[in-house]
Design an enzyme around this catalytic site. Structure first.
Site, PDB file in Angstrom:
ATOM      1  N   GLU A 187      -6.207   6.676  -2.396  1.00  0.00           N
ATOM      2  CA  GLU A 187      -6.068   5.746  -1.369  1.00  0.00           C
ATOM      3  C   GLU A 187      -6.426   4.198  -1.927  1.00  0.00           C
ATOM      4  OE1 GLU A 187      -5.591   4.844   1.765  1.00  0.00           O
ATOM      5  OE2 GLU A 187      -4.136   6.640   1.623  1.00  0.00           O
TER       6      GLU A 187
ATOM      7  N   HIS B 281       0.840  -1.160  -0.191  1.00  0.00           N
ATOM      8  CA  HIS B 281      -0.071   0.074   0.081  1.00  0.00           C
ATOM      9  C   HIS B 281       1.021   1.281   0.120  1.00  0.00           C
ATOM     10  CE1 HIS B 281      -3.638   2.332   1.624  1.00  0.00           C
ATOM     11  NE2 HIS B 281      -2.399   3.305   2.022  1.00  0.00           N
ATOM     12  N   GLU B 282       1.781   1.292   1.028  1.00  0.00           N
ATOM     13  CA  GLU B 282       2.669   2.723   1.098  1.00  0.00           C
ATOM     14  C   GLU B 282       3.569   2.888  -0.107  1.00  0.00           C
ATOM     15  OE1 GLU B 282       1.665   4.344   3.378  1.00  0.00           O
ATOM     16  OE2 GLU B 282       0.734   3.161   4.493  1.00  0.00           O
TER      17      GLU B 282
ATOM     18  N   HIS C  46       1.809   4.303  -3.057  1.00  0.00           N
ATOM     19  CA  HIS C  46       1.565   5.999  -3.197  1.00  0.00           C
ATOM     20  C   HIS C  46       2.424   6.458  -3.681  1.00  0.00           C
ATOM     21  CE1 HIS C  46      -1.952   6.421  -0.614  1.00  0.00           C
ATOM     22  NE2 HIS C  46      -1.306   5.803   0.577  1.00  0.00           N
TER      23      HIS C  46
ATOM     24  N   HIS D  18      -9.813   7.866   3.205  1.00  0.00           N
ATOM     25  CA  HIS D  18      -9.745   6.442   3.439  1.00  0.00           C
ATOM     26  C   HIS D  18     -11.136   5.677   3.512  1.00  0.00           C
ATOM     27  CE1 HIS D  18      -6.378   8.086   5.199  1.00  0.00           C
ATOM     28  NE2 HIS D  18      -5.528   7.013   4.981  1.00  0.00           N
TER      29      HIS D  18
END
Length: 531
Positions: A369, A345-346, A349, A433
């Protein structure tokens, strides 16, 4: 960031037969080195070393029965002797049993004044290394791609082969074709300039780690001397550091003596680092092997990870300014947020920031997101770990809610109590989110379809806005559509209506207008009320 929102002591090592290990070894080592240093002059005399020779302690090993093994390097006239090292084996009482020498030749140099200038030695070393560009003698070692400048040559005594002589050792840095750093050590005769030896000091190594969430996994690390670094030269030099409770700085690079990292427990500070480093490696591999993307920024450079951020920090985040990922240790500093889909996920980004750069607010923020949730999930499926079976649940192992429930659900986002299943005019007012739920739901429907089903032991039951039936095209095709839309069609201000257009264009490019895949994209958007 993933949600709205110490360095621990290592475990006790098992004692190895015939050696000193564990806390006792760590506590006694300084004393043993001091004792070996005190013995050095007397040992030098007993070994008939010359007056200009000195022994310098490198290491001491003590067996369970008290036998000692004193490892020394040697100097001559204050200069390091390459090939002059030796090991003195002693009884528990200190009597010398035997000596192992790197060379048995006596050192008797007539002069320590070089006939060659250091500048000429550096030029010779650089020329020698440049001759290796495009060539390698090791099939597992990529050829050099770039050669930098040489460090200042150091005078040494060469005793590893032939007659001992005065020499220069020069370090020439560079980069290999696969991105691995190169550190060539070139030894040249200080009189003639002849190359006596050349070797690569940087080595990639196959380590093993035991993470909190990933279990026991292989790690590609870097060996520097006798120490291993949690740095992966094969994946853009991405590495992991320990913030040790701090909230600023780059942290301290993890190093290890045996290349076996972590214990799988939270109390061992390396365990979270294993999760982060492995997560970064798998994410790199997923993007490269699935989409041909060479790193987050597609420039071959790896991001780095920081673990043990702050105190009781219940979050994880990507920071574009440092091109790095950061993980807190959670409530009570006992629940690190280093789960695999969090890592994916990170890092995703970062992919978004290098492609569509979706604004982090409103509907575009929800898409931002969701992109990270989508690709974090795909990373989890790509890894297919037995300790973290892939699913469409976000952060299901970190227990961030304290009751064992996941952070988010892709099949029916509203199950978290706040996320949107379907688009409405009010979605743009939600936290990103929660507005991400619309795109997460779309992706699940596109990949798996609507209705009840079980995948890897997890039960899902995904509804649609109008009660229609959506047949999935599989997650690989769904991910391909989303990636192409993100990298080719989406912009910073893309909203849900334009995301529908972007993904339809992507499906048309990949599979053709009117194809099953194209029609499924349209049906999945209708299923979340984006028409």
């Amino acid at each position: 960031m993933l949600v709205v929102g110490i360095q621990a002591s290592t475990g006790t090592a098992n004692a190895l037969p015939g050696s000193l290990s564990g806390p006792a070894a760590a506590g006694q080592r300084a004393q043993l080195v001091e004792q070996a240093t005190t013995q050095a002059p007397g040992l030098a005399r007993s070994l008939a070393l010359g007056s200009q020779e000195k022994l310098v302690v490198r290491d001491v090993v003590v067996d369970a029965d008290g036998t000692r093994h004193l490892r020394y390097d040697r100097t001559y006239g204050g200069l390091p002797v390459l090939g002059g090292d030796l090991v003195v084996h002693q009884t528990a009482g200190g009597a010398v049993k035997s000596v192992d020498r790197a060379t048995g030749r006596a050192l008797d140099l007539k002069s320590l004044t070089p006939g060659l200038t250091s500048a000429k030695a550096a030029a010779k070393a650089t020329t020698t290394v440049k001759a290796l560009v495009g060539d390698t003698s090791d099939k597992d070692e990529a050829p050099l791609a770039a050669v930098g400048t040489a460090d200042a040559p150091q005078l040494v005594v060469w005793a590893a082969s032939g007659t001992p002589r005065l020499a220069y050792e020069t370090v020439v840095s560079g980069t290999r074709a696969d991105g691995t750093p190169s550190e060539q050590h070139v030894v040249t005769d200080a009189a003639s300039g002849a190359v006596l030896q050349q070797h690569e000091a940087i080595q990639t190594a196959a380590g093993t780690g035991q993470g909190i969430f990933v279990g026991t996994v292989p790690l590609t690390t870097t060996q520097s001397g006798s120490t291993y670094q949690l740095k992966d030269a094969s994946r853009g030099n991405q590495y992991t550091t320990d913030l040790a409770g701090k909230t600023s700085g780059s942290g301290t690079l993890y190093t290890d003596a045996d290349n076996i990292w972590g214990t799988g427990t939270v109390s061992n500070g390396q365990s979270a680092a294993v999760d982060a480093q492995y997560g970064a490696a798998v994410t790199w591999d997923f993007y490269k092997n699935t989409f041909g993307r060479n790193g987050i920024a597609n420039d071959g450079k790896g991001a780095y990870s920081r673990v043990h951020y702050g105190k009781n920090y219940v979050n994880a985040f990507w920071d574009d300014s440092c091109f790095c990922m950061t993980y807190g240790d959670g409530s009570g500093n006992t629940h690190p947020l280093t789960e695999l889909d969090v890592a994916g996920h990170e890092m995703s980004h970062g992919v978004t920031s290098r492609t569509a750069r979706l604004n982090y607010s409103g509907e575009s923020g929800g898409l931002n997101e969701a992109t990270s949730d989508i690709f974090g999930t795909m990373v989890e499926f790509y890894a297919n770990l037995p300790t973290d079976k892939p699913d469409y649940l976000i952060g299901e192992l970190i227990n961030i809610n304290g009751n064992g429930t996941p952070l988010r659900y892709m099949d029916k986002p509203s199950k978290d109590g706040a996320s949107a299943d379907y688009w409405s005019s009010s979605v743009k007012n939600l936290d990103v989110h929660y507005s991400s739920g619309v795109a997460n739901h779309f992706f699940y429907l596109l990949a798996e379809g609507s209705g009840a089903k079980s995948i890897n032991g997890v039960s899902y039951n995904s509804p649609t806005y109008s009660g229609s039936t959506v047949t999935g095209i599989g997650r690989d095709k769904a991910a391909a559509v989303w990636y192409r839309a993100l990298t080719v069609y989406m912009t910073s201000t893309t909203n849900y209506a334009s995301a529908r257009t972007a993904t339809l264009n992507a499906a048309k490019d990949l599979y053709g207008s009117g194809s099953t895949e194209y029609n499924a994209v349209a049906a999945a958007w209708t299923g979340v009320n984006v028409n």
